[in-house]
Design a protein around this motif. Structure first.
Motif, PDB file in Angstrom:
ATOM      1  N   GLU A  65      -6.056 -12.637  -5.643  1.00 29.36           N
ATOM      2  CA  GLU A  65      -4.655 -12.007  -5.496  1.00 29.36           C
ATOM      3  C   GLU A  65      -3.900 -11.852  -6.835  1.00 29.36           C
ATOM      4  OE1 GLU A  65      -2.975 -11.560  -2.478  1.00 29.36           O
ATOM      5  OE2 GLU A  65      -4.834 -11.504  -1.459  1.00 29.36           O
ATOM      6  N   ILE A  66      -4.092 -12.771  -7.927  1.00 27.81           N
ATOM      7  CA  ILE A  66      -3.519 -12.845  -8.920  1.00 27.81           C
ATOM      8  C   ILE A  66      -3.885 -11.360  -9.774  1.00 27.81           C
ATOM      9  CG2 ILE A  66      -3.021 -13.708 -11.071  1.00 27.81           C
ATOM     10  CD1 ILE A  66      -3.273 -16.397  -9.814  1.00 27.81           C
ATOM     11  N   ARG A  67      -5.174 -11.208  -9.689  1.00 30.18           N
ATOM     12  CA  ARG A  67      -5.692 -10.035 -10.538  1.00 30.18           C
ATOM     13  C   ARG A  67      -5.166  -8.656  -9.855  1.00 30.18           C
ATOM     14  NH1 ARG A  67      -7.649  -6.442 -12.634  1.00 30.18           N
ATOM     15  NH2 ARG A  67      -7.769  -4.995 -11.018  1.00 30.18           N
ATOM     16  N   GLU A  68      -5.221  -8.639  -8.656  1.00 32.89           N
ATOM     17  CA  GLU A  68      -4.901  -7.382  -8.013  1.00 32.89           C
ATOM     18  C   GLU A  68      -3.345  -7.198  -7.821  1.00 32.89           C
ATOM     19  OE1 GLU A  68      -6.685  -7.152  -4.128  1.00 32.89           O
ATOM     20  OE2 GLU A  68      -8.541  -6.816  -5.007  1.00 32.89           O
ATOM     21  N   LEU A  71      -2.423  -7.038 -11.806  1.00 30.64           N
ATOM     22  CA  LEU A  71      -3.239  -6.260 -12.766  1.00 30.64           C
ATOM     23  C   LEU A  71      -3.819  -6.737 -13.873  1.00 30.64           C
ATOM     24  CD1 LEU A  71      -1.720  -2.462 -11.868  1.00 30.64           C
ATOM     25  CD2 LEU A  71      -3.757  -3.729 -10.903  1.00 30.64           C
TER      26      LEU A  71
END
Lengths: 135, 373
Positions: A65-68, A71
């Motif tokens: 979630e953090i990556r998406e 970004l």
């Protein structure tokens, strides 16, 4: 921590629990403020649990979630003992680590391996695996 | 035309870490806008800092804006939506204190909804509630005395609620969806995140004509001349944004946007926020390119005017003048084509260390191998 690699300066941030755990929300808020400037975000196992509660996201989904949402090119952390997960722009990878390897030792190894482990998801996987192997 | 440029956060080069120190740095750099990131709650010890930022913004030309939570799930379950709304409430409160002109929000994943009018209606209903809440927060007459020292709370218009375009196929927020919702909810504005639009459109923002088409689309369907945009470099694949990069390293270039703004952007009142990893560095890069594009346009205009004047003095007829104009246009197009064709690079002498040290810093250095970014 500013980390230099061949292509230019990259920023690695380690998110751990603050001494005063009541200030976690503030500390995490400060991380979010700078999320666009972070290239590798490492969240310690203790912090992972607390932040997932704070964000109301299941622990096993938090890194992705953090990556998406942010970004961030690489988001990683130990989701289970001796099991590291790396969420990156090209997908996701999991690697088991030797029990003698601490979280920060794995991160140090990962950063050292990354520039020479080749491009693409295979390169990231290889760096994650090699960093988790005691030799 | 009004163009405001600024970074999304306290500048990286800022020695201090507070918003007020960041605002000082932004002003020193010649920029005139700032977007601060969401806060979970305004800690009592931070109140002074926020109010100071508000006062500074009210007394200067520096435009303050606020970005809402990254974890938005407005189309999720009731629990997820309420959690997102709670976070948004904190940014609305903080927005009032810092005199934010825009509050920027994401909607998040489609979840169980399908893209279409029904989903857009759902989003519009949520944002109608958000706008009402913002108006409540700003316009409470009973608080007028309490906020006597902070005049914008009662004198300024409440923050506009910005709805940002998204950069992934699974997230709500195509340009069309955003415009449709903004059209239905007064008090909202579309936030055009060029990097997201470029990524979601498989790299569609390439020429100044692409920008003209985008702004015409928004103008036709939404109206108005006020625009709020984000700009950064982006890595993308299959219509999805992967991660942000500095502008120089991306296939999304700022030059065509600068060209469009200089040539056709007279009607615009636009704020562009740099959310690149290089924040203020890229904001200044954009400012420099905009100035260059304007300069180039002025030079062309001056040359054309002089040629016309000389032609009239030489006693040319209107037909002859039109013929001359046609020839000049053709020759300019040919020159442009020639410029665009890559030439064989001539062997360059290697710059000495001394020369490098003396060289002036420029954002245009093509072979800037020493660029740390």
């Amino acid at each position: 921590m500013a980390f230099a690699e061949l292509e230019g300066s990259k920023t690695v941030m380690i998110v751990d629990l603050p001494e005063d755990q009541g200030r976690l929300a503030e500390a995490w808020g400060n991380t979010i403020e700078r999320i666009r400037q972070i290239h590798v975000l490492f969240i310690t196992r203790d912090a992972l649990t607390q932040i997932s509660q704070l964000e109301g996201v299941a622990e096993h989904n938090l890194l992705q979630e953090i990556r998406e949402r942010g970004l961030v090119p690489h988001v990683c952390g130990f989701t289970e003992p001796n099991m590291v997960q790396v969420e990156h722009s090209l997908g996701s990878t999991k690697a088991s680590t030797d029990s003698s390897i601490s979280e920060t030792s794995w991160l140090a190894g990962f950063l050292c391996e990354l520039p020479s482990s080749g491009p693409g998801p295979d390169g990231i996987k290889s760096a994650a695996v090699n960093a988790g192997t005691a030799d | 035309m009004s163009l405001k440029l600024g970074p999304a956060g306290v500048p990286l080069s800022c020695k201090g870490r507070t918003i007020v120190e960041g605002m000082d740095d932004i002003t020193t750099l010649g920029l005139d806008a700032m977007e601060i990131q969401t806060v979970r709650s305004v800690q009592p010890k931070n109140f002074d800092q926020y109010w100071q930022a508000g006062i500074l913004s009210w007394n200067s030309e520096l435009e303050m804006n606020m970005h809402g939570p990254y974890y938005a799930e407005l189309l999720g379950s009731r629990r997820q939506r309420n959690r997102t709304l709670t976070k948004m409430e904190a940014s609305m409160q903080a927005g009032k204190i810092v005199n934010a002109r825009h509050l920027v929000y994401h909607v998040g994943p489609y979840g169980e909804y399908e893209p279409g009018s029904d989903t857009n209606e759902e989003v519009a209903n949520i944002f109608a509630g958000v706008v009402d809440r913002v108006n409540q927060i700003w316009g409470d007459a009973s608080e007028e005395e309490d906020y006597a020292a902070f005049p914008w709370v009662h004198e300024a218009e409440p923050s506009l609620v910005g709805i940002e375009t998204s950069g992934r196929q699974d997230l709500w927020g195509t340009v069309e969806e955003v415009i449709e919702v903004c059209n239905h909810v007064e008090g909202t504005v579309p936030v055009l995140n060029m990097a997201h639009i470029h990524a979601r459109g498989h790299g569609r923002m390439r020429t100044s004509e692409d920008y003209a088409e985008l702004f015409d689309q928004v103008r036709k369907k939404f109206g108005g001349k006020k625009f709020y945009c984000h700009f950064a470099g982006i890595e993308h694949r299959m219509g999805n944004a992967l991660h942000y990069t500095q502008i120089k390293k991306s296939d999304l270039k700022f030059e065509p946007f600068a060209e469009y703004l200089a040539e056709e952007g007279d009607w615009l009142d636009i704020t562009i926020i740099s959310d690149s990893p290089l924040l203020e560095h890229d904001a200044m890069y954009m400012l420099q390119h905009y100035d260059k594009a304007r300069q180039r346009l002025l030079e062309i205009k001056a040359r054309d005017e002089r040629r016309m004047k000389l032609a009239v003095e030489a006693g040319m007829t209107p037909e002859e003048l039109a013929e001359l104009e046609k020839e000049v246009t053709e020759s300019r197009d040919a020159d442009k084509k020639q410029e665009d064709t890559p030439e064989e690079p001539a062997e360059k002498p290697k710059p000495t260390a001394k020369k490098k040290a003396k060289a002036m810093m420029s954002f245009d250095d093509k072979d800037d191998d020493d660029d740390p970014f």
